[in-house]
Design a protein around this motif. Structure first.
Motif, mmCIF file in Angstrom:
data_model
loop_
_atom_site.group_PDB
_atom_site.id
_atom_site.type_symbol
_atom_site.label_atom_id
_atom_site.label_comp_id
_atom_site.label_asym_id
_atom_site.label_seq_id
_atom_site.Cartn_x
_atom_site.Cartn_y
_atom_site.Cartn_z
ATOM 1 N N LEU A 30 3.668 0.848 -12.998
ATOM 2 C CA LEU A 30 3.269 1.482 -14.277
ATOM 3 C C LEU A 30 3.893 1.009 -15.412
ATOM 4 O O LEU A 30 3.427 1.590 -16.541
ATOM 5 N N LYS A 31 4.778 -0.023 -15.378
ATOM 6 C CA LYS A 31 5.458 -0.528 -16.674
ATOM 7 C C LYS A 31 6.247 0.498 -17.547
ATOM 8 O O LYS A 31 6.577 0.394 -18.579
ATOM 9 N N LEU A 32 6.670 1.617 -16.991
ATOM 10 C CA LEU A 32 7.227 2.710 -17.571
ATOM 11 C C LEU A 32 8.261 3.380 -16.250
ATOM 12 O O LEU A 32 7.964 3.489 -15.280
ATOM 13 N N THR A 33 9.403 3.780 -16.676
ATOM 14 C CA THR A 33 10.126 4.554 -15.726
ATOM 15 C C THR A 33 9.432 5.877 -15.695
ATOM 16 O O THR A 33 8.821 6.375 -16.505
ATOM 17 N N TYR A 65 0.860 -1.317 0.243
ATOM 18 C CA TYR A 65 0.410 0.071 -0.057
ATOM 19 C C TYR A 65 0.736 1.354 0.018
ATOM 20 O O TYR A 65 0.609 2.067 -0.635
ATOM 21 N N ILE A 66 2.010 1.197 0.778
ATOM 22 C CA ILE A 66 2.784 2.350 1.035
ATOM 23 C C ILE A 66 3.533 2.624 -0.293
ATOM 24 O O ILE A 66 3.620 3.623 -1.053
ATOM 25 N N ILE A 67 3.955 1.570 -1.097
ATOM 26 C CA ILE A 67 4.537 1.922 -2.468
ATOM 27 C C ILE A 67 3.590 2.223 -3.485
ATOM 28 O O ILE A 67 4.035 3.306 -4.146
ATOM 29 N N GLU A 68 2.451 1.661 -3.470
ATOM 30 C CA GLU A 68 1.451 2.240 -4.357
ATOM 31 C C GLU A 68 1.125 3.907 -4.204
ATOM 32 O O GLU A 68 1.059 4.421 -5.024
ATOM 33 N N GLN A 69 0.812 4.296 -2.974
ATOM 34 C CA GLN A 69 0.823 5.571 -2.633
ATOM 35 C C GLN A 69 1.784 6.583 -3.087
ATOM 36 O O GLN A 69 1.599 7.561 -3.667
ATOM 37 N N ARG A 70 3.009 6.003 -2.818
ATOM 38 C CA ARG A 70 4.109 6.725 -3.064
ATOM 39 C C ARG A 70 4.261 6.733 -4.734
ATOM 40 O O ARG A 70 4.525 8.080 -5.236
ATOM 41 N N VAL A 71 4.416 5.793 -5.421
ATOM 42 C CA VAL A 71 4.128 5.954 -6.886
ATOM 43 C C VAL A 71 2.912 6.852 -7.362
ATOM 44 O O VAL A 71 3.067 7.361 -8.315
ATOM 45 N N SER A 86 -8.968 15.686 -14.530
ATOM 46 C CA SER A 86 -8.763 14.891 -15.803
ATOM 47 C C SER A 86 -7.400 14.296 -15.547
ATOM 48 O O SER A 86 -7.442 12.969 -15.940
ATOM 49 N N ILE A 87 -6.538 14.743 -14.833
ATOM 50 C CA ILE A 87 -5.159 14.203 -14.571
ATOM 51 C C ILE A 87 -5.309 13.015 -13.563
ATOM 52 O O ILE A 87 -5.065 11.736 -13.703
ATOM 53 N N GLU A 88 -6.288 13.256 -12.619
ATOM 54 C CA GLU A 88 -6.580 12.231 -11.551
ATOM 55 C C GLU A 88 -7.288 11.008 -12.134
ATOM 56 O O GLU A 88 -7.158 9.737 -12.037
ATOM 57 N N GLY A 89 -8.129 11.383 -13.059
ATOM 58 C CA GLY A 89 -9.023 10.274 -14.002
ATOM 59 C C GLY A 89 -8.241 9.272 -14.883
ATOM 60 O O GLY A 89 -8.162 7.967 -14.645
ATOM 61 N N GLN A 90 -7.191 10.014 -15.388
ATOM 62 C CA GLN A 90 -6.260 9.052 -16.322
ATOM 63 C C GLN A 90 -5.407 8.267 -15.474
ATOM 64 O O GLN A 90 -5.035 7.198 -15.703
ATOM 65 N N LEU A 91 -4.980 8.900 -14.401
ATOM 66 C CA LEU A 91 -3.868 8.215 -13.580
ATOM 67 C C LEU A 91 -4.503 6.929 -12.821
ATOM 68 O O LEU A 91 -4.165 6.094 -12.945
ATOM 69 N N GLN A 92 -5.877 7.325 -12.364
ATOM 70 C CA GLN A 92 -6.604 6.078 -12.097
ATOM 71 C C GLN A 92 -6.706 5.021 -12.725
ATOM 72 O O GLN A 92 -6.504 3.675 -12.435
ATOM 73 N N ASN A 93 -7.112 5.373 -14.178
ATOM 74 C CA ASN A 93 -7.386 4.391 -15.152
ATOM 75 C C ASN A 93 -6.073 3.401 -15.306
ATOM 76 O O ASN A 93 -6.062 2.235 -15.293
ATOM 77 N N GLN A 94 -4.763 4.334 -15.338
ATOM 78 C CA GLN A 94 -3.605 3.446 -15.664
ATOM 79 C C GLN A 94 -2.973 2.553 -14.372
ATOM 80 O O GLN A 94 -2.549 1.625 -14.785
#
Length: 310
Positions: free
Chosen positions: A267-270, A224-230, A290-298
């Motif tokens: 995220l499969k990208l650097t 969870y910590i890793i995901e939130q930081r990423v 807009s940014i939040e929505g695209q990030l959530q989907n990815q």
């Protein structure tokens, strides 16, 4: 000879037995707990009520029932007065838990949400299995645990402690505690975060908090910590001109290499590739949704193994 491990550690996926220690705060354990006053009287504080216990009685508590125990004086010659047997079902596997053979035990455990008191005769086989339980990795200990639960499931409880409406209050309290942990993590993402640090915010032992967090979030604390930081780093890569090294440090990664590794794993990208491939999103910097929505989907599309992303 099997290695003997200290109780209440992650190595014990099925059970551990330990001596009761008095605590100032209520305990929200993520396990079923069987309280066994061996050589002293004690007081069980459960929710907002308290109950006097004595040798010859057992108490069965379901996960997340808030409790603490106050010990009385030891009987003459006794080294310790009260034991707690922590055990959990996930190590057994759902197929076994749902089997007909396990049905009596499962029924008893379902009823333990209100807390159950048993008066056990001195000659009962239940004490035989309790005394044989030890924190070792011998397979015989698994059989001892299952035999103990089977024998106890055929005993009529003397009483149940809590009214049904307490379960609702208890569930609300659990949700409050989860939110306290998540809020602390969100507010301290750039700081060193460990199980110990966050567990202290809830007055929980480390192992108890780890199981509590995983049981309620469906994800380990570390992941969870890793995901939130990423997640936060991905936002910064889009909405700021900060360097990648600065962003990694800002969200709490200990080194640039660790940041790059964890970011690419999720995220499969650097980070550099992510910033370059999302350069068009900078046109909509003012549109945070807009940014939040695209990030959530990815994040959801690239990390299906850990679906909880808040």
């Amino acid at each position: 000879m099997y290695q003997r491990i200290k109780a209440n550690t992650p190595e014990f996926l099925m059970f551990d037995i330990q001596e009761v220690e008095e605590t100032e705060h209520m305990i929200f354990a993520a396990d079923y707990i069987l309280v066994w006053p061996r050589h002293c009287k004690c007081t069980l504080h459960l929710g907002t009520s308290h109950y006097d216990l004595k040798p010859g009685q057992l108490v069965l508590l379901a996960p997340f029932n808030p409790f603490r125990i106050v010990l009385g004086p030891l009987e003459d010659g006794a080294e310790h007065g009260c034991d707690e047997l922590h055990f959990r079902l996930n190590a057994l596997g759902q197929t076994f838990v749902d089997s007909v053979q396990f049905s009596n035990i499962k029924k008893m455990l379902d009823q333990s949400r209100s807390g159950m008191l048993f008066d056990i005769p001195a000659n009962s086989e239940i004490y035989t299995f309790l005394k044989m339980l030890e924190n070792t990795f011998e397979f015989s200990q698994v059989l001892n645990l299952l035999s103990l639960l089977d024998k106890l499931s055929h005993v009529q409880p003397t009483t149940t402690f809590l009214a049904d409406n307490f379960e609702i209050k208890n569930s609300q309290r659990i949700e409050e505690r989860v939110q306290i942990a998540l809020k602390y993590i969100a507010n301290n993402l750039a700081e060193p975060l460990s199980v110990s640090i966050v567990a202290d915010q809830l007055h929980m032992a480390e192992s108890t908090f780890s199981r509590f967090f995983h049981a309620n979030m469906g994800i380990t604390f570390r992941q969870y910590i890793i995901e939130q930081r990423v997640r936060q780093a991905a936002r910064y890569l889009v909405i700021t001109d900060w360097s990648i090294a600065h962003i990694g440090a800002e969200v709490g990664f200990s080194s640039l290499s660790n940041f790059n590794s964890k970011f690419k794993c999720l995220l499969k990208l650097t980070p550099k590739e992510y910033r370059s491939s999302h350069i068009d999103m900078r046109k909509n910097i003012g549109q945070h949704r807009s940014i939040e929505g695209q990030l959530q989907n990815q994040l959801m599309n690239t990390n299906n193994n850990y679906p909880y992303m808040s």
